[in-house]
Motif scaffolding. Structure first.
Motif, PDB file in Angstrom:
ATOM      1  N   GLU A 115       0.834  -1.197   0.000  1.00  0.00           N
ATOM      2  CA  GLU A 115       0.000   0.000   0.000  1.00  0.00           C
ATOM      3  C   GLU A 115       0.867   1.244   0.000  1.00  0.00           C
ATOM      4  OE1 GLU A 115      -2.289  -0.183   3.639  1.00  0.00           O
ATOM      5  OE2 GLU A 115      -0.496  -0.205   4.872  1.00  0.00           O
ATOM      6  N   ARG A 116       0.293   2.315  -0.533  1.00  0.00           N
ATOM      7  CA  ARG A 116       0.838   3.660  -0.409  1.00  0.00           C
ATOM      8  C   ARG A 116      -0.157   4.424   0.452  1.00  0.00           C
ATOM      9  NH1 ARG A 116       2.770   4.754  -6.599  1.00  0.00           N
ATOM     10  NH2 ARG A 116       4.998   4.587  -6.158  1.00  0.00           N
ATOM     11  N   ILE A 117       0.222   4.753   1.662  1.00  0.00           N
ATOM     12  CA  ILE A 117      -0.655   5.520   2.539  1.00  0.00           C
ATOM     13  C   ILE A 117      -0.537   6.993   2.149  1.00  0.00           C
ATOM     14  CG2 ILE A 117      -1.159   6.215   4.911  1.00  0.00           C
ATOM     15  CD1 ILE A 117      -1.784   3.302   4.459  1.00  0.00           C
ATOM     16  N   LEU A 118      -1.588   7.556   1.602  1.00  0.00           N
ATOM     17  CA  LEU A 118      -1.572   8.946   1.152  1.00  0.00           C
ATOM     18  C   LEU A 118      -1.889   9.902   2.288  1.00  0.00           C
ATOM     19  CD1 LEU A 118      -3.418   8.479  -2.245  1.00  0.00           C
ATOM     20  CD2 LEU A 118      -0.960   8.359  -1.762  1.00  0.00           C
ATOM     21  N   SER A 119      -2.779   9.476   3.175  1.00  0.00           N
ATOM     22  CA  SER A 119      -3.194  10.309   4.303  1.00  0.00           C
ATOM     23  C   SER A 119      -3.742   9.385   5.373  1.00  0.00           C
ATOM     24  CB  SER A 119      -4.271  11.298   3.849  1.00  0.00           C
ATOM     25  OG  SER A 119      -4.691  12.126   4.891  1.00  0.00           O
ATOM     26  N   LYS A 120      -3.426   9.692   6.649  1.00  0.00           N
ATOM     27  CA  LYS A 120      -3.875   8.808   7.723  1.00  0.00           C
ATOM     28  C   LYS A 120      -4.239   9.620   8.958  1.00  0.00           C
ATOM     29  CE  LYS A 120      -2.656   4.701  10.309  1.00  0.00           C
ATOM     30  NZ  LYS A 120      -1.751   3.561  10.425  1.00  0.00           N
ATOM     31  N   ASP A 121      -5.311   9.212   9.608  1.00  0.00           N
ATOM     32  CA  ASP A 121      -5.698   9.761  10.907  1.00  0.00           C
ATOM     33  C   ASP A 121      -5.052   8.859  11.957  1.00  0.00           C
ATOM     34  OD1 ASP A 121      -6.897  10.310  13.351  1.00  0.00           O
ATOM     35  OD2 ASP A 121      -8.932  10.348  12.569  1.00  0.00           O
ATOM     36  N   PRO A 122      -3.997   9.324  12.633  1.00  0.00           N
ATOM     37  CA  PRO A 122      -3.282   8.456  13.562  1.00  0.00           C
ATOM     38  C   PRO A 122      -4.110   8.010  14.760  1.00  0.00           C
ATOM     39  CG  PRO A 122      -2.415  10.686  13.648  1.00  0.00           C
ATOM     40  CD  PRO A 122      -3.415  10.648  12.545  1.00  0.00           C
ATOM     41  N   GLU A 123      -5.083   8.797  15.165  1.00  0.00           N
ATOM     42  CA  GLU A 123      -5.922   8.416  16.308  1.00  0.00           C
ATOM     43  C   GLU A 123      -7.076   7.522  15.888  1.00  0.00           C
ATOM     44  OE1 GLU A 123      -7.142  11.732  18.703  1.00  0.00           O
ATOM     45  OE2 GLU A 123      -5.107  12.538  18.771  1.00  0.00           O
ATOM     46  N   GLY A 124      -7.711   7.855  14.773  1.00  0.00           N
ATOM     47  CA  GLY A 124      -8.875   7.097  14.320  1.00  0.00           C
ATOM     48  C   GLY A 124      -8.528   5.852  13.536  1.00  0.00           C
ATOM     49  N   GLY A 125      -7.267   5.755  13.085  1.00  0.00           N
ATOM     50  CA  GLY A 125      -6.826   4.564  12.377  1.00  0.00           C
ATOM     51  C   GLY A 125      -7.348   4.418  10.963  1.00  0.00           C
ATOM     52  N   VAL A 126      -7.964   5.451  10.400  1.00  0.00           N
ATOM     53  CA  VAL A 126      -8.457   5.375   9.030  1.00  0.00           C
ATOM     54  C   VAL A 126      -7.460   6.066   8.099  1.00  0.00           C
ATOM     55  CG1 VAL A 126     -10.893   5.149   9.592  1.00  0.00           C
ATOM     56  CG2 VAL A 126      -9.902   7.420   9.370  1.00  0.00           C
ATOM     57  N   ALA A 127      -7.486   5.657   6.838  1.00  0.00           N
ATOM     58  CA  ALA A 127      -6.507   6.184   5.894  1.00  0.00           C
ATOM     59  C   ALA A 127      -7.095   6.259   4.489  1.00  0.00           C
ATOM     60  CB  ALA A 127      -5.272   5.292   5.882  1.00  0.00           C
ATOM     61  N   THR A 128      -6.427   7.038   3.662  1.00  0.00           N
ATOM     62  CA  THR A 128      -6.645   7.029   2.228  1.00  0.00           C
ATOM     63  C   THR A 128      -5.389   6.403   1.642  1.00  0.00           C
ATOM     64  OG1 THR A 128      -7.992   9.019   2.338  1.00  0.00           O
ATOM     65  CG2 THR A 128      -7.070   8.448   0.190  1.00  0.00           C
ATOM     66  N   ARG A 129      -5.580   5.422   0.763  1.00  0.00           N
ATOM     67  CA  ARG A 129      -4.425   4.691   0.277  1.00  0.00           C
ATOM     68  C   ARG A 129      -4.634   4.174  -1.132  1.00  0.00           C
ATOM     69  NH1 ARG A 129      -4.459  -1.298   3.103  1.00  0.00           N
ATOM     70  NH2 ARG A 129      -6.469  -1.985   2.300  1.00  0.00           N
TER      71      ARG A 129
END
Length: 116
Positions: free
Chosen positions: A28-42
């Motif tokens: 995966e390429r993690i483009l953006s991630k919410d470190p607390e919520g654990g959700v990402a755009t990838r």
């Protein structure tokens, strides 16, 4: 907390990393991630021959939207192949996968939590 703010940047600047489950054919390429919520755009990539059976059926506690950019993969539970140009919107709790691909597949995924 939320995903950080980014203006346009080359996606190719983001390195491919092996996904949870440690299958080197699934990256995966993690483009953006919410470190607390654990959700990402990838961007998710299954190399030819990749199989996520070892991870079993996936169920998340967040929304997930997936667009297949190239290639195809087989949902082993549904015994159905999904191909480039197809889209899925999965609410929290929706089972999906596992997956297998002969030719490889690349998807764009946005994951987020509902704001109520």
């Amino acid at each position: 907390m939320a995903k950080p703010e980014f203006e346009f940047f080359p996606v190719t600047d983001v390195e491919w990393t092996v996904c949870p489950g440690d299958n080197p054919l699934i990256t995966e390429r993690i483009l953006s991630k919410d470190p607390e919520g654990g959700v990402a755009t990838r961007i998710l990539r299954y190399q030819p021959g990749a199989d996520s059976s070892a991870m079993g059926v996936q169920i998340h506690d967040f929304w997930e939207e997936v667009y297949i950019l190239e290639g195809s993969f087989l949902d082993l539970t549904l015994n159905k192949t999904f191909t480039a140009g197809e889209y899925a919107c999965r609410p929290p709790g929706m089972p999906h996968g596992p997956w297998r691909t002969d030719e490889g597949v690349v998807t764009f995924e946005a994951r987020y939590r509902s704001v109520e």
